[in-house]
Design a protein around this motif. Structure first.
Motif, PDB file in Angstrom:
ATOM      1  N   GLN A 140      20.876  14.948  10.455  1.00 53.01           N
ATOM      2  CA  GLN A 140      19.689  14.050  10.648  1.00 53.01           C
ATOM      3  C   GLN A 140      18.426  14.529   9.845  1.00 53.01           C
ATOM      4  O   GLN A 140      17.645  13.867   9.262  1.00 53.01           O
ATOM      5  CB  GLN A 140      19.442  13.952  12.095  1.00 53.01           C
ATOM      6  CG  GLN A 140      20.186  13.192  12.880  1.00 53.01           C
ATOM      7  CD  GLN A 140      19.899  13.154  14.408  1.00 53.01           C
ATOM      8  OE1 GLN A 140      18.881  12.752  14.648  1.00 53.01           O
ATOM      9  NE2 GLN A 140      20.910  13.774  15.172  1.00 53.01           N
ATOM     10  N   PRO A 157      21.640  13.875   0.318  1.00 52.98           N
ATOM     11  CA  PRO A 157      20.060  13.923   0.532  1.00 52.98           C
ATOM     12  C   PRO A 157      19.698  15.230   0.912  1.00 52.98           C
ATOM     13  O   PRO A 157      20.242  16.067   1.595  1.00 52.98           O
ATOM     14  CB  PRO A 157      20.208  13.161   1.920  1.00 52.98           C
ATOM     15  CG  PRO A 157      21.690  12.388   1.857  1.00 52.98           C
ATOM     16  CD  PRO A 157      22.578  13.312   0.983  1.00 52.98           C
ATOM     17  N   ARG A 199      17.439  11.410  -1.485  1.00 56.47           N
ATOM     18  CA  ARG A 199      18.418  11.604  -2.588  1.00 56.47           C
ATOM     19  C   ARG A 199      17.423  11.677  -4.046  1.00 56.47           C
ATOM     20  O   ARG A 199      17.790  12.510  -4.796  1.00 56.47           O
ATOM     21  CB  ARG A 199      19.380  10.729  -2.664  1.00 56.47           C
ATOM     22  CG  ARG A 199      20.627  10.800  -1.929  1.00 56.47           C
ATOM     23  CD  ARG A 199      21.883   9.828  -2.044  1.00 56.47           C
ATOM     24  NE  ARG A 199      22.628   9.930  -1.153  1.00 56.47           N
ATOM     25  CZ  ARG A 199      24.033  10.485  -1.339  1.00 56.47           C
ATOM     26  NH1 ARG A 199      24.003  11.273  -2.459  1.00 56.47           N
ATOM     27  NH2 ARG A 199      24.897  10.638  -0.427  1.00 56.47           N
ATOM     28  N   VAL A 231      18.138  13.625   5.951  1.00 53.98           N
ATOM     29  CA  VAL A 231      17.712  12.194   5.523  1.00 53.98           C
ATOM     30  C   VAL A 231      16.583  11.741   6.353  1.00 53.98           C
ATOM     31  O   VAL A 231      15.863  10.662   6.062  1.00 53.98           O
ATOM     32  CB  VAL A 231      18.651  10.964   5.942  1.00 53.98           C
ATOM     33  CG1 VAL A 231      19.869  11.329   5.084  1.00 53.98           C
ATOM     34  CG2 VAL A 231      19.077  10.913   7.389  1.00 53.98           C
ATOM     35  N   THR A 232      15.759  12.680   7.201  1.00 56.47           N
ATOM     36  CA  THR A 232      14.528  12.406   7.724  1.00 56.47           C
ATOM     37  C   THR A 232      13.329  12.857   6.922  1.00 56.47           C
ATOM     38  O   THR A 232      12.945  14.020   6.851  1.00 56.47           O
ATOM     39  CB  THR A 232      14.487  13.139   9.222  1.00 56.47           C
ATOM     40  OG1 THR A 232      15.726  12.624   9.895  1.00 56.47           O
ATOM     41  CG2 THR A 232      13.275  12.837   9.663  1.00 56.47           C
ATOM     42  N   THR A 233      12.547  12.046   5.948  1.00 54.36           N
ATOM     43  CA  THR A 233      11.541  12.277   5.254  1.00 54.36           C
ATOM     44  C   THR A 233      10.292  12.465   6.070  1.00 54.36           C
ATOM     45  O   THR A 233       9.130  12.888   5.550  1.00 54.36           O
ATOM     46  CB  THR A 233      11.447  11.282   3.965  1.00 54.36           C
ATOM     47  OG1 THR A 233      11.023  10.108   4.649  1.00 54.36           O
ATOM     48  CG2 THR A 233      12.540  11.502   3.190  1.00 54.36           C
ATOM     49  N   SER A 262      12.391   9.121  -1.884  1.00 50.22           N
ATOM     50  CA  SER A 262      13.340   7.874  -1.920  1.00 50.22           C
ATOM     51  C   SER A 262      13.376   8.146  -0.442  1.00 50.22           C
ATOM     52  O   SER A 262      13.575   9.030   0.505  1.00 50.22           O
ATOM     53  CB  SER A 262      14.420   7.599  -2.495  1.00 50.22           C
ATOM     54  OG  SER A 262      15.459   8.605  -2.199  1.00 50.22           O
ATOM     55  N   GLU A 263      13.716   6.815   0.546  1.00 53.23           N
ATOM     56  CA  GLU A 263      14.100   6.829   1.701  1.00 53.23           C
ATOM     57  C   GLU A 263      15.350   7.494   1.943  1.00 53.23           C
ATOM     58  O   GLU A 263      15.502   8.155   3.253  1.00 53.23           O
ATOM     59  CB  GLU A 263      14.188   5.223   2.305  1.00 53.23           C
ATOM     60  CG  GLU A 263      12.891   4.490   2.286  1.00 53.23           C
ATOM     61  CD  GLU A 263      12.903   3.229   2.962  1.00 53.23           C
ATOM     62  OE1 GLU A 263      13.939   2.823   3.282  1.00 53.23           O
ATOM     63  OE2 GLU A 263      12.033   2.269   2.722  1.00 53.23           O
ATOM     64  N   ASP A 264      16.279   7.526   1.416  1.00 53.10           N
ATOM     65  CA  ASP A 264      17.653   8.288   1.602  1.00 53.10           C
ATOM     66  C   ASP A 264      17.410   9.733   1.163  1.00 53.10           C
ATOM     67  O   ASP A 264      18.231  10.450   1.437  1.00 53.10           O
ATOM     68  CB  ASP A 264      18.789   7.636   0.863  1.00 53.10           C
ATOM     69  CG  ASP A 264      18.551   7.605  -0.590  1.00 53.10           C
ATOM     70  OD1 ASP A 264      17.585   8.279  -1.179  1.00 53.10           O
ATOM     71  OD2 ASP A 264      19.499   6.928  -1.185  1.00 53.10           O
ATOM     72  N   ARG A 292      17.602  13.196  -9.093  1.00 54.42           N
ATOM     73  CA  ARG A 292      18.578  12.599  -8.281  1.00 54.42           C
ATOM     74  C   ARG A 292      19.737  13.387  -7.838  1.00 54.42           C
ATOM     75  O   ARG A 292      20.380  14.036  -8.655  1.00 54.42           O
ATOM     76  CB  ARG A 292      19.310  11.355  -9.224  1.00 54.42           C
ATOM     77  CG  ARG A 292      18.020  10.368  -9.411  1.00 54.42           C
ATOM     78  CD  ARG A 292      18.936   9.058 -10.259  1.00 54.42           C
ATOM     79  NE  ARG A 292      17.811   8.333 -10.641  1.00 54.42           N
ATOM     80  CZ  ARG A 292      17.202   8.136 -11.857  1.00 54.42           C
ATOM     81  NH1 ARG A 292      17.537   9.339 -12.609  1.00 54.42           N
ATOM     82  NH2 ARG A 292      16.307   7.413 -12.202  1.00 54.42           N
TER      83      ARG A 292
END
Length: 488
Positions: free
Chosen positions: A417, A132, A64, A420-422, A60-62, A128
């Motif tokens: 940072q 993150p 998590r 959360v940076t995929t 997911s974008e976040d 889940r």
């Protein structure tokens, strides 16, 4: 069709440490055994992650929520299905408080997987996380998937309860000999040798002799200074393990970043490598090796004795200072020689060592974990995950097992940072910034990555070791001609 043969291939290891595969380890001999019998969701190769039990995944974008499509039709060696539910059970076991133990540091995996919600639906597994983690694959690459049918035996301490989905199945397991046969149903067929025999031989010189006379086809952890062995190929490589000194930033003179920088500036890493290891290492210019994700490429400043002296004077130590140093007798095995030679170098800036020797390596590790070191201590850092090193060892908010009081808000902002940076390239750029920041404000005294060597019978010019320094038995060449001669 994969060519196979009946003659066994013998592999000599310095340790034969069959343990619980859900306990964290970076020891290459232990990982060699686990990767023989077990698969993971993903594999790391050439700096990237590739499908193994998971044929695909999304995040997911976040960062998590991760969803993995488990490869259909895979069975454990006892015939039970390896579906999403079975994988989830392994991950839940990894996350238990009593699992994930590594030398001195319990519950390694719990800090990432603890509290996660795992949802299994046929072949789809969703994880889940409670926080993150864009680097979750760094954990899962060592998350060995074990058949739930043997959990009770493993919990009872029976480490011969070996049942995974890996390229080989166990036939017998003893303290000095393990026999495995090729799994014809493996998800990635290609293992070229039908039977493997792992044997224990603690002496490196004897392992080399066994290779030379054909008693073994593979010998791990040989002396990298060895010359050519007739009838064999010696594969030399640089191990990712970082030989370092942890610096006590919580109390004493090394609380002052100027003193830490002075030590780093005064060290001549090339000279230490020459005197301690006879050249068998590469200088370590940052908190991780050049093989690590997001490692910077700039060399660490120094040696610069004048600049180091000026920093010490600025910090109030113009006349020098004495530092209490804790030193084990092994892991790294050269720790005492290294400490002596480092002390000789740092005497040029007026730094002296009061050395305390520790013979019990496990007790030493617990002392470090309890933050009871003097001013510095000899140590090694081995996770291949840049995020794990930052999170477990450098982030003051985590205050992990090996953290020693270091605090740097710029580093911690980069860690946040990175979580959360995929996007892979963007995250690597963040870690390169952390690499540069830690060169200017060192948490550790970083020294070198040692050289290692593995021997193979026969001529194998194309064989190379993985970046983590672990033998992948599924990638071993076909030794049929050698074993037919040796056993004929």
């Amino acid at each position: 069709m994969t060519k196979t043969h009946a003659a066994p291939v013998t592999i000599a290891l310095p340790r034969l440490p069959l343990g619980d595969p859900h306990d964290c380890t970076d020891a290459n001999d232990e990982l060699t055994l686990y990767q023989t019998f077990y698969d993971t969701l993903v594999k790391r190769r050439d700096g990237a992650y590739h499908a193994q039990l998971a044929e695909s995944w999304t995040v997911s974008e976040d960062a998590r929520s991760w969803t993995f499509a488990i490869r259909p039709g895979v069975a454990f060696h006892d015939g039970t299905p390896c579906d999403a539910a079975a994988v989830a059970q392994s991950l839940e076991r990894m996350a238990r408080e009593d699992k994930g133990y590594t030398l001195g540091s319990p519950a390694v995996w719990r800090q990432y997987l603890g509290g996660a919600e795992l949802e299994a639906d046929g072949q789809m597994l969703t994880i889940r996380l409670t926080a993150p983690m864009a680097d979750l694959l760094d954990v899962l690459v060592q998350g060995f998937i074990v058949a739930p049918s043997v959990f009770d035996r493993l919990d009872a301490g029976d480490t011969t309860a070996i049942c995974g989905t890996g390229p080989y199945r166990v036939q017998s397991a003893g303290k000095d000999r393990v026999v495995a046969t090729r799994n014809p149903d493996h998800l990635a067929p290609g293992a070229k040798n039908e039977t493997l025999i792992f044997v224990l031989e603690t002496d490196a010189a004897e392992r080399a002799r066994m290779l030379a006379d054909g008693r073994v086809q593979v010998a791990n952890s040989l002396d990298p200074h060895l010359g050519d062995i007739e009838g064999a190929t010696l594969v030399r490589f640089t191990a990712p393990v970082a030989i370092i000194y942890l610096l006590n930033s919580a109390k004493g003179p090394l609380q002052d970043g100027r003193v830490r920088r002075a030590l780093s500036l005064a060290v001549d890493r090339e000279a230490l490598i020459d005197t301690v290891l006879d050249g068998a290492a590469d200088p370590l210019h940052g908190f991780v090796s050049p093989r690590h994700f997001g490692a910077g490429s700039d060399p660490v400043p120094g040696p610069d004795i004048a600049a180091a002296r000026a920093l010490l004077a600025e910090a109030g130590h113009a006349d020098g200072l004495t530092l209490t140093l804790d030193c084990p007798t092994r892991l790294p095995d050269e720790a005492q020689k290294l400490t002596n030679d480092l002390g000789a170098q740092l005497s040029a800036i007026g730094v002296r060592f009061d050395v305390r020797i520790h013979k019990d390596r496990e007790a030493y590790a617990h002392m470090v974990r309890r933050k009871e070191i003097g001013d510095l201590c000899v140590f090694d850092s081995s996770p291949m995950s840049t995020f794990r090193v930052l999170y477990e060892k450098i982030d003051s908010r985590t205050a992990g097992a090996w953290w020693q009081g270091y605090r740097n808000e710029a580093i911690e902002a980069l860690i946040d940072q990175g979580r959360v940076t995929t996007d892979t390239q963007a995250r690597a750029a963040l870690y390169r910034k952390a690499y540069a920041e830690l060169q200017g404000d060192p948490a550790w005294l970083t020294l070198y990555n040692p050289h290692r060597a593995v021997g193979l019978r026969g001529d194998h010019p194309g064989f190379r070791m993985r970046e983590d320094g672990v033998i992948d038995v599924a990638d071993l060449p076909d030794f049929s001609s050698d074993t037919e001669t040796a056993h004929g």
